[in-house]
Design a protein around this motif. Sequence first.
Motif, PDB file in Angstrom:
ATOM      1  N   ARG A  12      32.466  10.777  13.819  1.00 19.91           N
ATOM      2  CA  ARG A  12      31.859  10.297  15.054  1.00 19.91           C
ATOM      3  C   ARG A  12      31.593  11.492  15.949  1.00 19.91           C
ATOM      4  O   ARG A  12      32.521  12.138  16.427  1.00 19.91           O
ATOM      5  CB  ARG A  12      32.786   9.321  15.785  1.00 19.91           C
ATOM      6  N   LYS A 120      43.601  10.636  27.883  1.00 15.22           N
ATOM      7  CA  LYS A 120      42.279  10.018  27.633  1.00 15.22           C
ATOM      8  C   LYS A 120      42.004   8.868  28.586  1.00 15.22           C
ATOM      9  O   LYS A 120      40.886   8.710  29.068  1.00 15.22           O
ATOM     10  CB  LYS A 120      42.185   9.544  26.184  1.00 15.22           C
ATOM     11  N   GLN A 124      38.781   8.574  31.015  1.00 18.55           N
ATOM     12  CA  GLN A 124      37.857   7.442  30.904  1.00 18.55           C
ATOM     13  C   GLN A 124      37.740   6.679  32.221  1.00 18.55           C
ATOM     14  O   GLN A 124      36.636   6.295  32.625  1.00 18.55           O
ATOM     15  CB  GLN A 124      38.299   6.521  29.767  1.00 18.55           C
ATOM     16  N   GLU A 135      33.205  -0.157  33.249  1.00 22.19           N
ATOM     17  CA  GLU A 135      34.159   0.441  32.308  1.00 22.19           C
ATOM     18  C   GLU A 135      33.552   1.701  31.714  1.00 22.19           C
ATOM     19  O   GLU A 135      32.341   1.902  31.769  1.00 22.19           O
ATOM     20  CB  GLU A 135      34.554  -0.544  31.209  1.00 22.19           C
ATOM     21  N   PRO A 137      32.238   4.407  28.945  1.00 23.74           N
ATOM     22  CA  PRO A 137      31.477   4.261  27.700  1.00 23.74           C
ATOM     23  C   PRO A 137      32.426   4.177  26.502  1.00 23.74           C
ATOM     24  O   PRO A 137      33.494   4.784  26.504  1.00 23.74           O
ATOM     25  CB  PRO A 137      30.631   5.535  27.639  1.00 23.74           C
ATOM     26  N   LYS A 138      32.033   3.432  25.514  1.00 24.01           N
ATOM     27  CA  LYS A 138      32.818   3.276  24.290  1.00 24.01           C
ATOM     28  C   LYS A 138      32.004   3.788  23.122  1.00 24.01           C
ATOM     29  O   LYS A 138      30.787   3.706  23.157  1.00 24.01           O
ATOM     30  CB  LYS A 138      33.160   1.800  24.071  1.00 24.01           C
ATOM     31  N   PRO A 139      32.615   4.298  22.071  1.00 22.85           N
ATOM     32  CA  PRO A 139      34.033   4.602  21.911  1.00 22.85           C
ATOM     33  C   PRO A 139      34.437   5.811  22.739  1.00 22.85           C
ATOM     34  O   PRO A 139      33.623   6.392  23.460  1.00 22.85           O
ATOM     35  CB  PRO A 139      34.161   4.872  20.411  1.00 22.85           C
ATOM     36  N   ALA A 140      35.699   6.224  22.598  1.00 23.78           N
ATOM     37  CA  ALA A 140      36.244   7.337  23.389  1.00 23.78           C
ATOM     38  C   ALA A 140      35.445   8.618  23.204  1.00 23.78           C
ATOM     39  O   ALA A 140      35.319   9.412  24.135  1.00 23.78           O
ATOM     40  CB  ALA A 140      37.709   7.570  23.026  1.00 23.78           C
ATOM     41  N   ASP A 141      34.869   8.829  22.012  1.00 22.48           N
ATOM     42  CA  ASP A 141      34.066  10.043  21.767  1.00 22.48           C
ATOM     43  C   ASP A 141      32.859  10.091  22.695  1.00 22.48           C
ATOM     44  O   ASP A 141      32.460  11.159  23.160  1.00 22.48           O
ATOM     45  CB  ASP A 141      33.596  10.083  20.308  1.00 22.48           C
ATOM     46  N   ALA A 143      32.709   8.650  25.722  1.00 22.04           N
ATOM     47  CA  ALA A 143      33.223   8.937  27.059  1.00 22.04           C
ATOM     48  C   ALA A 143      33.552  10.427  27.200  1.00 22.04           C
ATOM     49  O   ALA A 143      33.301  11.032  28.251  1.00 22.04           O
ATOM     50  CB  ALA A 143      34.459   8.088  27.344  1.00 22.04           C
TER      51      ALA A 143
END
Length: 188
Positions: A12, A120, A124, A135, A137-141, A143
Amino acid sequence: MRVLGVDPGLTRCGLGVVEGAVGRPLELVEAGVVRTDPAADLADRLLGVERGVEDWLDRHAPEAVAVERVFAQHNVSTVIGTAQAGAVAITCAARRGLPVALHTPSEAKAAITGSGRADKAQVQAMVARLLRLAEAPKPADAADAVALAICHIWRGGAQARVAQAQQDFARKVELARRARPAPNPQGR
């Protein structure tokens, strides 16, 4: 300024485009990831990352690219894959003549939260708050990539101005040196 942030990875690769300037509201343009199949050949995976980054560069026309600087981890194969994905993103930007900046994870965390040791969840939460989102952005990568773009807007702009001032000063010194009359070797 419009910046593409890249959180490099082979499985990712996080990407985030943010527009804004120091002292002005930031706007999230898009956030997401480029995914590659972990079972695929390395060359095919790197091509997948390249195609994804090129697509984002085509669609969003950023003025700069901010890539997370790879740091040593215990898992060497993860570090190598991350470095390779980061190099692909840097190459894509360089091919277009875009300035590239590398920011460490702690640099991005400090820019976003005020602490280079933030976790993290804190990063985020601040990304969502700074961009006025319900909220992160998803996934954490994704964000993380957005955080890198914000970091670059806030820090990279200042760094670019300092570098430009240094270049301007060096240019003036050189012009002044050239404008001085040549010394007379006979002392006249």
